[in-house]
Every structure is written in structure tokens, then in C-alpha cells.
Design a protein around this motif. Structure first.
Motif, PDB file in Angstrom:
ATOM      1  N   GLY A 140      -6.979   4.585   7.072  1.00 47.48           N
ATOM      2  CA  GLY A 140      -7.162   5.955   7.542  1.00 47.48           C
ATOM      3  C   GLY A 140      -8.503   6.509   7.122  1.00 47.48           C
ATOM      4  N   HIS A 141      -9.157   7.209   8.037  1.00 49.97           N
ATOM      5  CA  HIS A 141     -10.441   7.850   7.755  1.00 49.97           C
ATOM      6  C   HIS A 141     -10.228   9.354   7.642  1.00 49.97           C
ATOM      7  CE1 HIS A 141     -11.941   4.027   9.263  1.00 49.97           C
ATOM      8  NE2 HIS A 141     -13.146   4.354   8.839  1.00 49.97           N
ATOM      9  N   CYS A 142     -10.776   9.957   6.618  1.00 54.38           N
ATOM     10  CA  CYS A 142     -10.717  11.409   6.495  1.00 54.38           C
ATOM     11  C   CYS A 142     -11.576  12.039   7.585  1.00 54.38           C
ATOM     12  CB  CYS A 142     -11.197  11.843   5.110  1.00 54.38           C
ATOM     13  SG  CYS A 142     -11.096  13.611   4.850  1.00 54.38           S
ATOM     14  N   PHE A 143     -12.800  11.579   7.682  1.00 50.70           N
ATOM     15  CA  PHE A 143     -13.690  11.996   8.767  1.00 50.70           C
ATOM     16  C   PHE A 143     -13.770  10.836   9.750  1.00 50.70           C
ATOM     17  CE2 PHE A 143     -15.278  14.358   5.033  1.00 50.70           C
ATOM     18  CZ  PHE A 143     -14.890  15.626   5.457  1.00 50.70           C
ATOM     19  N   SER A 144     -13.611  11.129  10.994  1.00 49.37           N
ATOM     20  CA  SER A 144     -13.471  10.139  12.060  1.00 49.37           C
ATOM     21  C   SER A 144     -14.543   9.046  12.009  1.00 49.37           C
ATOM     22  CB  SER A 144     -13.542  10.866  13.397  1.00 49.37           C
ATOM     23  OG  SER A 144     -13.694   9.964  14.451  1.00 49.37           O
ATOM     24  N   ARG A 203     -17.466  14.300  -5.120  1.00 44.28           N
ATOM     25  CA  ARG A 203     -17.569  13.143  -4.216  1.00 44.28           C
ATOM     26  C   ARG A 203     -17.133  13.503  -2.800  1.00 44.28           C
ATOM     27  NH1 ARG A 203     -14.672   8.436  -7.532  1.00 44.28           N
ATOM     28  NH2 ARG A 203     -14.685   7.392  -5.519  1.00 44.28           N
ATOM     29  N   PHE A 204     -16.119  14.391  -2.692  1.00 49.57           N
ATOM     30  CA  PHE A 204     -15.685  14.810  -1.361  1.00 49.57           C
ATOM     31  C   PHE A 204     -16.796  15.597  -0.663  1.00 49.57           C
ATOM     32  CE2 PHE A 204     -13.799  17.712   1.674  1.00 49.57           C
ATOM     33  CZ  PHE A 204     -13.068  16.831   2.446  1.00 49.57           C
ATOM     34  N   ASN A 205     -17.469  16.475  -1.382  1.00 48.74           N
ATOM     35  CA  ASN A 205     -18.582  17.246  -0.800  1.00 48.74           C
ATOM     36  C   ASN A 205     -19.721  16.317  -0.371  1.00 48.74           C
ATOM     37  OD1 ASN A 205     -17.259  19.677  -1.076  1.00 48.74           O
ATOM     38  ND2 ASN A 205     -18.163  20.114  -3.081  1.00 48.74           N
ATOM     39  N   ARG A 206     -19.924  15.227  -1.123  1.00 52.15           N
ATOM     40  CA  ARG A 206     -20.971  14.268  -0.766  1.00 52.15           C
ATOM     41  C   ARG A 206     -20.679  13.608   0.590  1.00 52.15           C
ATOM     42  NH1 ARG A 206     -21.964   9.022  -0.715  1.00 52.15           N
ATOM     43  NH2 ARG A 206     -19.937   8.441  -1.545  1.00 52.15           N
ATOM     44  N   ILE A 207     -19.427  13.168   0.819  1.00 49.88           N
ATOM     45  CA  ILE A 207     -19.129  12.548   2.109  1.00 49.88           C
ATOM     46  C   ILE A 207     -19.096  13.587   3.231  1.00 49.88           C
ATOM     47  CG2 ILE A 207     -17.956  10.510   1.219  1.00 49.88           C
ATOM     48  CD1 ILE A 207     -15.286  11.830   1.952  1.00 49.88           C
ATOM     49  N   ASP A 208     -18.766  14.836   2.886  1.00 42.83           N
ATOM     50  CA  ASP A 208     -18.791  15.899   3.893  1.00 42.83           C
ATOM     51  C   ASP A 208     -20.224  16.148   4.365  1.00 42.83           C
ATOM     52  OD1 ASP A 208     -17.750  17.860   5.572  1.00 42.83           O
ATOM     53  OD2 ASP A 208     -17.944  19.429   4.049  1.00 42.83           O
ATOM     54  N   LYS A 209     -21.178  16.116   3.433  1.00 43.80           N
ATOM     55  CA  LYS A 209     -22.593  16.272   3.805  1.00 43.80           C
ATOM     56  C   LYS A 209     -23.099  15.029   4.538  1.00 43.80           C
ATOM     57  CE  LYS A 209     -23.908  19.309   0.002  1.00 43.80           C
ATOM     58  NZ  LYS A 209     -24.587  19.373  -1.300  1.00 43.80           N
ATOM     59  N   LEU A 210     -22.656  13.878   4.077  1.00 44.35           N
ATOM     60  CA  LEU A 210     -23.100  12.613   4.653  1.00 44.35           C
ATOM     61  C   LEU A 210     -22.703  12.474   6.124  1.00 44.35           C
ATOM     62  CD1 LEU A 210     -24.508   9.968   3.803  1.00 44.35           C
ATOM     63  CD2 LEU A 210     -22.257   9.049   3.266  1.00 44.35           C
ATOM     64  N   ASN A 265       0.835  -1.201   0.000  1.00 47.39           N
ATOM     65  CA  ASN A 265       0.000   0.000   0.000  1.00 47.39           C
ATOM     66  C   ASN A 265       0.867   1.248   0.000  1.00 47.39           C
ATOM     67  OD1 ASN A 265      -2.136  -1.743   2.159  1.00 47.39           O
ATOM     68  ND2 ASN A 265      -2.742  -1.047   0.147  1.00 47.39           N
ATOM     69  N   ARG A 266       0.325   2.316  -0.600  1.00 46.88           N
ATOM     70  CA  ARG A 266       0.967   3.624  -0.561  1.00 46.88           C
ATOM     71  C   ARG A 266       0.160   4.512   0.377  1.00 46.88           C
ATOM     72  NH1 ARG A 266       2.534   6.073  -5.960  1.00 46.88           N
ATOM     73  NH2 ARG A 266       4.570   5.294  -5.374  1.00 46.88           N
ATOM     74  N   CYS A 267       0.855   5.146   1.325  1.00 41.70           N
ATOM     75  CA  CYS A 267       0.203   6.034   2.282  1.00 41.70           C
ATOM     76  C   CYS A 267      -0.346   7.256   1.562  1.00 41.70           C
ATOM     77  CB  CYS A 267       1.201   6.457   3.367  1.00 41.70           C
ATOM     78  SG  CYS A 267       0.531   7.648   4.541  1.00 41.70           S
ATOM     79  N   ILE A 268      -1.566   7.626   1.868  1.00 44.38           N
ATOM     80  CA  ILE A 268      -2.195   8.774   1.217  1.00 44.38           C
ATOM     81  C   ILE A 268      -1.532  10.090   1.623  1.00 44.38           C
ATOM     82  CG2 ILE A 268      -3.985   9.054   2.972  1.00 44.38           C
ATOM     83  CD1 ILE A 268      -5.858   9.756   0.496  1.00 44.38           C
ATOM     84  N   ILE A 269      -0.875  10.118   2.757  1.00 47.16           N
ATOM     85  CA  ILE A 269      -0.261  11.354   3.246  1.00 47.16           C
ATOM     86  C   ILE A 269       1.213  11.449   2.870  1.00 47.16           C
ATOM     87  CG2 ILE A 269       0.363  12.628   5.341  1.00 47.16           C
ATOM     88  CD1 ILE A 269      -2.292  11.698   6.490  1.00 47.16           C
ATOM     89  N   THR A 270       1.997  10.431   3.231  1.00 50.75           N
ATOM     90  CA  THR A 270       3.443  10.506   3.025  1.00 50.75           C
ATOM     91  C   THR A 270       3.898   9.916   1.698  1.00 50.75           C
ATOM     92  OG1 THR A 270       3.815   8.391   4.154  1.00 50.75           O
ATOM     93  CG2 THR A 270       3.866  10.398   5.506  1.00 50.75           C
ATOM     94  N   ILE A 274      -7.102  15.486   3.533  1.00 53.26           N
ATOM     95  CA  ILE A 274      -8.229  16.105   2.814  1.00 53.26           C
ATOM     96  C   ILE A 274      -7.798  16.515   1.409  1.00 53.26           C
ATOM     97  CG2 ILE A 274      -9.719  18.144   2.733  1.00 53.26           C
ATOM     98  CD1 ILE A 274      -9.945  17.949   5.783  1.00 53.26           C
ATOM     99  N   ASP A 275      -6.648  17.182   1.282  1.00 52.20           N
ATOM    100  CA  ASP A 275      -6.178  17.635  -0.030  1.00 52.20           C
ATOM    101  C   ASP A 275      -5.919  16.467  -0.970  1.00 52.20           C
ATOM    102  OD1 ASP A 275      -6.333  20.225   0.896  1.00 52.20           O
ATOM    103  OD2 ASP A 275      -4.168  20.401   1.319  1.00 52.20           O
ATOM    104  N   ASN A 276      -5.232  15.441  -0.466  1.00 57.18           N
ATOM    105  CA  ASN A 276      -4.911  14.291  -1.322  1.00 57.18           C
ATOM    106  C   ASN A 276      -6.155  13.484  -1.688  1.00 57.18           C
ATOM    107  OD1 ASN A 276      -2.269  15.084  -1.150  1.00 57.18           O
ATOM    108  ND2 ASN A 276      -1.696  13.540   0.354  1.00 57.18           N
TER     109      ASN A 276
END
Length: 191
Positions: free
Chosen positions: A100-104, A148-155, A83-88, A137-139
């Protein structure tokens, strides 16, 4: 001064400068202390986990395995999932990565949402979570797109299901998907 004998047969040491004299030899004194300590009750009772918490833990495990398989970087020739880390951006075997979860996970509606999760390095997921959150969040936005990001933010603002049946359904769903992916990718199980 006359030396006394303990009931075990050893001599009791006498302190000639003290008015308080021991009544037992050191070996018996330590043995009594050890017995008292072992008889004392522990302050904390072992926690009895509910069916819901057990089901939630099982669902989390299968979902985490699925995400690390679904968003793998590469499958090595021996079947190891990388796997490749989404952050590093570091590449490591799946057993050394987290989901990793973007939103907890506290947000029940996005807890098992694929667009909310990506493989993440353990140190950045567990220890530097808030510092790396904006990179996540940026990546993630760059990967899945703004819509799609706005959809999970609303969800995440909606109320979710928190029942034993829900967690059992999620567990079964992701167990089947994970096993299917294992067969398709000819990957080796790391768990």
C-alpha cells in the motif's frame, strides 16, 4: 408443397404461413453464421507495451516484494512471511497482501520511497482506498514520526524521473535487497 433439399442433403423446413422461405437447412445456416463471426476482426487491437512500461512493472513487483518482506510481522516456522495490514491490523500471508502507498504511485518521487509504503490488506488497498486513506496517514505518521512523514509529503510535490533506465535501476536494486532479505530471514518465496 414440395420439400427442398439443401446442398448438404438435409431437407429445408417449409413455413407454409410465410412468403419468405429459407434457402438452407438450419445446420448450414448456423455453420455460415459461425464462419462469419470467426472471420470478423476484433474491435480492440492487442496493446503493444513499451520497454518503459515493462521495466516499470518489473520494478513495481520487486519493490512490492521488498516492502512486504522488510515490514513483515512474523516469519512462520515453515518460512511463510506474515504481514499485518497498516489499516485493519489483520495478519495474513504476504501473497494475500498488497504494497500500500500512502501517496499514490502517480507521484514518481515517492513511488519507490520506503517511508511511503507499508503492507496493506488487498480489499482496503484496492476497493476502499479513499475511505481508508486517512487511517493510513494516521497509522503511518504514528509509525515513522511527523518529521519523516512531512519529508515524503514535500517529496511527492517534486518532479520525478520517468525513464526506462530509472525503472531498470530500481528493479535491480530491489531485486538484490529482496533476495538478501530472503536469505537473512530464512523466508520462503511466495511468488
Amino acid at each position: 408443397m414440395k420439400q427442398k433439399k439443401c446442398k448438404c442433403g438435409n431437407t429445408i423446413p417449409v413455413n407454409r404461413y410465410s412468403t419468405i422461405q429459407p434457402k438452407k437447412c438450419p445446420a448450414c445456416t448456423y455453420a455460415d453464421l459461425y464462419k462469419k463471426q470467426s472471420k470478423q476482426k476484433t474491435r480492440f487491437k492487442p496493446q503493444i507495451r513499451s520497454e518503459k512500461s515493462k521495466a516499470m512493472e518489473t520494478a513495481d513487483k520487486w519493490f512490492s516484494r521488498y516492502i512486504r518482506l522488510r515490514y513483515h510481522f512474523k516469519i512462520a516456522t515453515d518460512g511463510t512471511v506474515l504481514n499485518r495490514c497498516i489499516i485493519t491490523g489483520t495478519v495474513k500471508p504476504a501473497n494475500q497482501m498488497d504494497n500500500g502507498h500512502c501517496f499514490s504511485r502517480a507521484f514518481l518521487t515517492t513511488r519507490y520511497e520506503e517511508d511511503n509504503c507499508r503492507p496493506q490488506n488487498r480489499s482496503s488497498n484496492r476497493f476502499s482506498g479513499e475511505a481508508d486513506h486517512y487511517k493510513f496517514i494516521d497509522n503511518l505518521t504514528a509509525e515513522i514520526g511527523e518529521e519523516r512523514f512531512n519529508r515524503i509529503d514535500k517529496l511527492r510535490r517534486e518532479t520525478g524521473t520517468d525513464t526506462t533506465e530509472f525503472y531498470k535501476e530500481q528493479s535491480e536494486k530491489y531485486r538484490k535487497l529482496t533476495n538478501k532479505l530472503i536469505r537473512e530471514l530464512n523466508a520462503k518465496k511466495w511468488w
